[in-house]
Design an enzyme around this catalytic site. Structure first.
Site, PDB file in Angstrom:
ATOM      1  N   GLU A   1       0.840  -1.205   0.000  1.00  0.00           N
ATOM      2  CA  GLU A   1       0.000   0.000   0.000  1.00  0.00           C
ATOM      3  C   GLU A   1       0.870   1.249   0.000  1.00  0.00           C
ATOM      4  OE1 GLU A   1      -2.623   2.552   3.196  1.00  0.00           O
ATOM      5  OE2 GLU A   1      -2.647   0.357   3.401  1.00  0.00           O
TER       6      GLU A   1
ATOM      7  N   THR B   1      -4.752   6.146   2.379  1.00  0.00           N
ATOM      8  CA  THR B   1      -5.042   7.541   2.733  1.00  0.00           C
ATOM      9  C   THR B   1      -5.849   8.207   1.617  1.00  0.00           C
ATOM     10  OG1 THR B   1      -2.858   7.517   3.804  1.00  0.00           O
ATOM     11  CG2 THR B   1      -4.096   9.552   3.926  1.00  0.00           C
TER      12      THR B   1
ATOM     13  N   LYS C   1     -10.415  -1.520   8.054  1.00  0.00           N
ATOM     14  CA  LYS C   1      -9.138  -1.224   8.691  1.00  0.00           C
ATOM     15  C   LYS C   1      -9.409  -0.636  10.078  1.00  0.00           C
ATOM     16  CE  LYS C   1      -6.537   2.473   7.909  1.00  0.00           C
ATOM     17  NZ  LYS C   1      -5.607   3.444   7.282  1.00  0.00           N
TER      18      LYS C   1
END
Length: 213
Positions: free
Chosen positions: A40, A70, A130
């Site tokens: 990621e 993000t 998450k």
């Protein structure tokens, strides 16, 4: 295997936060060599979309699953997917990002912390949730969340290293996020690929040794 199948098998996702990535293809190759295939990048890195588009073919060739985290806006989500990102990750509940991802059939891991936020993430179509920041309440928090949500895939992020990762997996995590313990910004920015491979190997080896003991 799908992206989620690979993550379930490997149980580790490398989260890269750096001001500069000199060669994303080599970064992916270094992590795969260390046993971590899910990578990621994040929108906190300048020009992250260009990094994805320039490396996605090479990443796929070496067996890496390259995604972006993000992600805050639907425009970012579209740009990342158009560049070839195979999954998206958000730090919190982002309905616009979730809609873009689900409309495009791209896995999305929405960030959450509380039971209410987990429910919202599920309702928005999150492939997995998450749990961030995981270090705040530790592995027990995952166990508590799995009480009302036994079938929700949870991926803890924040403060996880090779010494405590196993506890999160035992608490029911689909996989854990490995950050600076595996991909320190200084090593990424210096292109210290052998160091990153060694760190990934150490993380995975410790994880496997604890599982077999």
């Amino acid at each position: 295997m799908t992206e989620i199948d690979i993550l379930r098998h490997d149980q580790v996702l490398a989260v890269v936060r750096a001001n500069r990535i000199p060669d994303t293809s080599e970064l992916c190759r270094a992590l795969v060599a260390g046993g971590i295939r899910t990578v990621e990048l994040t929108f906190t890195t300048p020009d992250v979309v260009q990094h994805i588009s320039g490396a996605v073919a090479a990443a796929t060739q070496v067996g890496a699953i390259l995604g972006v985290g993000t992600v805050m806006t639907d425009d970012q989500a579209r740009a990342a997917i158009d560049a070839g990102a195979r999954f998206l990750v958000t730090p919190g509940i982002r309905p616009g990002v979730a809609k873009v991802a689900t409309d495009r059939a791209v896995p999305v891991f929405l960030g959450a912390f509380t039971p209410t936020e987990v429910a919202m993430a599920v309702d928005l179509g999150a492939t997995a949730v998450k749990i961030f920041p995981a270090r705040t309440l530790g592995p027990g928090h995952l166990s508590d969340l799995h009480g009302p949500y036994p079938d929700v895939e949870l991926v803890p992020s924040g403060g996880i290293n090779e010494h405590n990762a196993h506890a999160y997996l035992e608490a029911g995590a689909l996989a854990v996020c490995a950050g600076t313990s595996v991909v320190p910004p200084a090593s990424v920015e210096a292109g210290a690929w052998s160091d990153i491979t060694d760190r990934a190997k150490a993380f995975v080896a410790e994880l496997r040794s604890r599982q077999s003991s």
